[in-house]
Design an enzyme around this catalytic site. Structure first.
Site, mmCIF file in Angstrom:
data_model
loop_
_atom_site.group_PDB
_atom_site.id
_atom_site.type_symbol
_atom_site.label_atom_id
_atom_site.label_comp_id
_atom_site.label_asym_id
_atom_site.label_seq_id
_atom_site.Cartn_x
_atom_site.Cartn_y
_atom_site.Cartn_z
ATOM 1 N N SER A 68 40.318 40.510 43.145
ATOM 2 C CA SER A 68 41.707 40.352 43.551
ATOM 3 C C SER A 68 42.598 40.181 42.315
ATOM 4 O O SER A 68 42.571 41.024 41.416
ATOM 5 C CB SER A 68 41.815 39.194 44.539
ATOM 6 N N ASP A 102 40.527 43.029 50.257
ATOM 7 C CA ASP A 102 40.312 42.043 49.199
ATOM 8 C C ASP A 102 38.837 41.669 49.020
ATOM 9 O O ASP A 102 38.153 41.304 49.971
ATOM 10 C CB ASP A 102 41.110 40.790 49.574
#
Length: 300
Positions: free
Chosen positions: A38, A152
């Protein structure tokens, strides 16, 4: 001995990585391998490309209104923001185009939305891989890649220690940005977390007026106001990420674990880069003797 650095997920809290990297290098520690998830993938891509200072200068100048413009907030398919400008900047200014062009070996992780499997990127084009790793569920839309929809990487592997070892690291330094969201810390710091989540709602409430009731509901009579949609989403993700991180780190512990104190920072407070940078340096300062001792740089 090859030293790996695993940079964890955490949205705006990820600017802490900038201070941590600078502090480690100030100690004379040479990082050979970088992995990220991320925001850790975003910072890691810039670092492995040799552009960390350029990213730092840009982040330090961000205002809250610039953050909203860059995020591209608005109803879109699969997410509340597009993030187009953020990833265009990564491509144009901060990252090499291809993993093979980087100055350090680099890998990142994303999640297959339907199978739940971890997806690792370590070759090919960088920016789309980082976009997938940063696709926070409900905030950013999922990314289509080789016939799969990716979100993610924090859903399955928020601090990719295992990737460092797979790339050949003998010693791994990991950065966990979710330490303040473990159950015992949540109990201790409830009010700080509430305020941090409220700030996320307030940030998005600055956008189009017709969305404000979604992000920051107006109270009715004396009825307690429920959290806004972003508070619900971000706090749920924080709790989930903290628990997944604890489980993953227990199974594959790093040699050094750096855990900055970030309980009062909201999900989207990217304008706090200088404050977060300082928090990163402070976290390394606290562990300086341990780090140097374990790396045999300090005689005791």
């Amino acid at each position: 001995m090859k030293i790996g650095l695993a940079l964890g997920a955490g949205a705006a809290r990820g600017w802490t990585h900038l201070g941590i990297i600078d502090a480690l290098e100030a100690l004379g520690i040479k990082i050979d391998i970088v992995t990220g998830c991320s925001i850790g993938a975003y910072v890691g891509a810039a670092y492995a490309s040799g552009n960390l200072n350029k990213l730092k200068e840009w982040a330090f100048d961000l205002s809250d209104w610039q953050v909203l413009r860059l995020l591209g907030v608005g109803i879109s398919r699969g997410g509340l923001a597009s993030g187009e400008q953020v990833f265009k900047l990564l491509a144009d200014e901060f990252s090499a185009a291809n993993f093979s062009e980087m100055q350090k070996p680099f890998a990142l992780t994303a999640t297959d939305l339907y199978s739940g499997r971890e997806v690792v990127f370590k070759d090919g084009e960088v920016v789309e891989a980082v976009r997938a790793s940063c696709a926070i569920p409900a905030l950013f839309p999922p990314v289509k890649f080789n016939g799969r929809w990716l979100v993610d990487g924090a859903v399955v592997n928020p601090v990719p220690v295992n990737l460092c070892r797979r790339l050949g690291a003998d010693f791994v330094i990991a950065v966990n940005l979710s330490a303040d969201f473990r159950p015992e810390m949540l109990d201790k710091n409830t009010q700080a977390h509430v305020k941090a989540q409220q700030k996320t709602d307030e940030t998005l409430a600055k956008t189009q007026s017709f969305l404000r009731s979604w992000f920051s509901p107006e109270p009715k009579d004396d009825t307690p106001t429920p959290p806004g949609i972003m508070s619900v989403m971000s706090n749920s993700l924080d709790i989930m990420q903290a628990r997944v991180t604890r489980s993953r780190l227990a199974g594959d512990p790093p040699d050094i674990l750096i855990e900055p104190h970030l309980r009062d920072v909201g999900l989207l407070e990217f304008e706090k880069a200088q404050e977060l940078y300082a928090a990163g340096k402070e976290a390394v300062d606290r562990l300086e003797k341990q780090i140097l001792y374990q790396l045999n740089y300090l005689d005791v």
